[in-house]
Design a protein around this motif. Sequence first.
Motif, PDB file in Angstrom:
ATOM      1  N   CYS A  81       0.984  -1.239  -0.016  1.00 51.75           N
ATOM      2  CA  CYS A  81      -0.125  -0.031   0.191  1.00 51.75           C
ATOM      3  C   CYS A  81       0.711   1.085  -0.087  1.00 51.75           C
ATOM      4  O   CYS A  81       1.757   1.394   0.612  1.00 51.75           O
ATOM      5  CB  CYS A  81      -0.837  -0.018   1.183  1.00 51.75           C
ATOM      6  SG  CYS A  81      -2.187  -1.470   1.358  1.00 51.75           S
ATOM      7  N   LEU A  82       0.352   2.190  -0.870  1.00 50.71           N
ATOM      8  CA  LEU A  82       1.296   3.534  -0.984  1.00 50.71           C
ATOM      9  C   LEU A  82       0.426   4.469  -0.664  1.00 50.71           C
ATOM     10  O   LEU A  82      -0.900   4.710  -1.129  1.00 50.71           O
ATOM     11  CB  LEU A  82       1.734   3.543  -2.417  1.00 50.71           C
ATOM     12  CG  LEU A  82       2.349   4.988  -3.085  1.00 50.71           C
ATOM     13  CD1 LEU A  82       3.602   5.205  -1.908  1.00 50.71           C
ATOM     14  CD2 LEU A  82       2.581   4.679  -4.334  1.00 50.71           C
ATOM     15  N   GLY A  83       0.577   5.500   0.307  1.00 58.26           N
ATOM     16  CA  GLY A  83      -0.020   6.661   0.454  1.00 58.26           C
ATOM     17  C   GLY A  83       0.185   7.813  -0.213  1.00 58.26           C
ATOM     18  O   GLY A  83       1.713   7.937  -0.177  1.00 58.26           O
ATOM     19  N   LEU A  84      -0.382   8.631  -0.597  1.00 59.95           N
ATOM     20  CA  LEU A  84       0.098   9.883  -1.359  1.00 59.95           C
ATOM     21  C   LEU A  84      -0.742  11.216  -1.080  1.00 59.95           C
ATOM     22  O   LEU A  84      -1.999  10.989  -0.804  1.00 59.95           O
ATOM     23  CB  LEU A  84      -0.212   9.601  -3.055  1.00 59.95           C
ATOM     24  CG  LEU A  84       0.574   8.539  -3.649  1.00 59.95           C
ATOM     25  CD1 LEU A  84       0.020   8.426  -4.887  1.00 59.95           C
ATOM     26  CD2 LEU A  84       1.905   8.702  -3.483  1.00 59.95           C
ATOM     27  N   ALA A  85      -0.182  11.882  -0.665  1.00 55.33           N
ATOM     28  CA  ALA A  85      -0.655  13.467  -0.705  1.00 55.33           C
ATOM     29  C   ALA A  85      -0.792  14.160  -1.733  1.00 55.33           C
ATOM     30  O   ALA A  85       0.190  13.933  -2.569  1.00 55.33           O
ATOM     31  CB  ALA A  85       0.183  14.308   0.558  1.00 55.33           C
ATOM     32  N   SER A  86      -1.881  15.012  -2.093  1.00 55.82           N
ATOM     33  CA  SER A  86      -2.113  15.778  -3.309  1.00 55.82           C
ATOM     34  C   SER A  86      -2.835  17.216  -2.903  1.00 55.82           C
ATOM     35  O   SER A  86      -3.135  17.138  -1.588  1.00 55.82           O
ATOM     36  CB  SER A  86      -2.745  14.914  -4.423  1.00 55.82           C
ATOM     37  OG  SER A  86      -4.126  14.924  -3.834  1.00 55.82           O
ATOM     38  N   GLY A  87      -2.475  17.846  -3.885  1.00 52.46           N
ATOM     39  CA  GLY A  87      -3.442  19.270  -4.031  1.00 52.46           C
ATOM     40  C   GLY A  87      -2.495  20.302  -3.271  1.00 52.46           C
ATOM     41  O   GLY A  87      -1.372  20.455  -2.935  1.00 52.46           O
TER      42      GLY A  87
END
Length: 103
Positions: A81-87
Amino acid sequence: MTEPFDLSAAAERRLWRLCTSSSSPGAAPRPTAKRGNIHLSCLDIRTGELLDRQRTEAGYALDHREPEGLAVRRGSEPRLCLGLASGPEGARRFSLHYKPHTG
């Protein structure tokens, strides 16, 4: 493997490492790949042998995607599992993506 890495996760006899092109200290900026610059490597924990290395397109359509977490979900169908922040700053979002476990 001497490549700098951002995140790591381990399970069983495997170690996964996540690297981005901006991970290398002092490296000249590289243009971002069309669908992202995140690479996942899998190593044998006992020997350090590189078993696999792939670029992932997970979350490529996100605005300013930034890796924030890496974990192995255990169970009948293990997943990386990979968590990504965006925005934009001040209004960041978090999303989870997964890959089938290859160990």
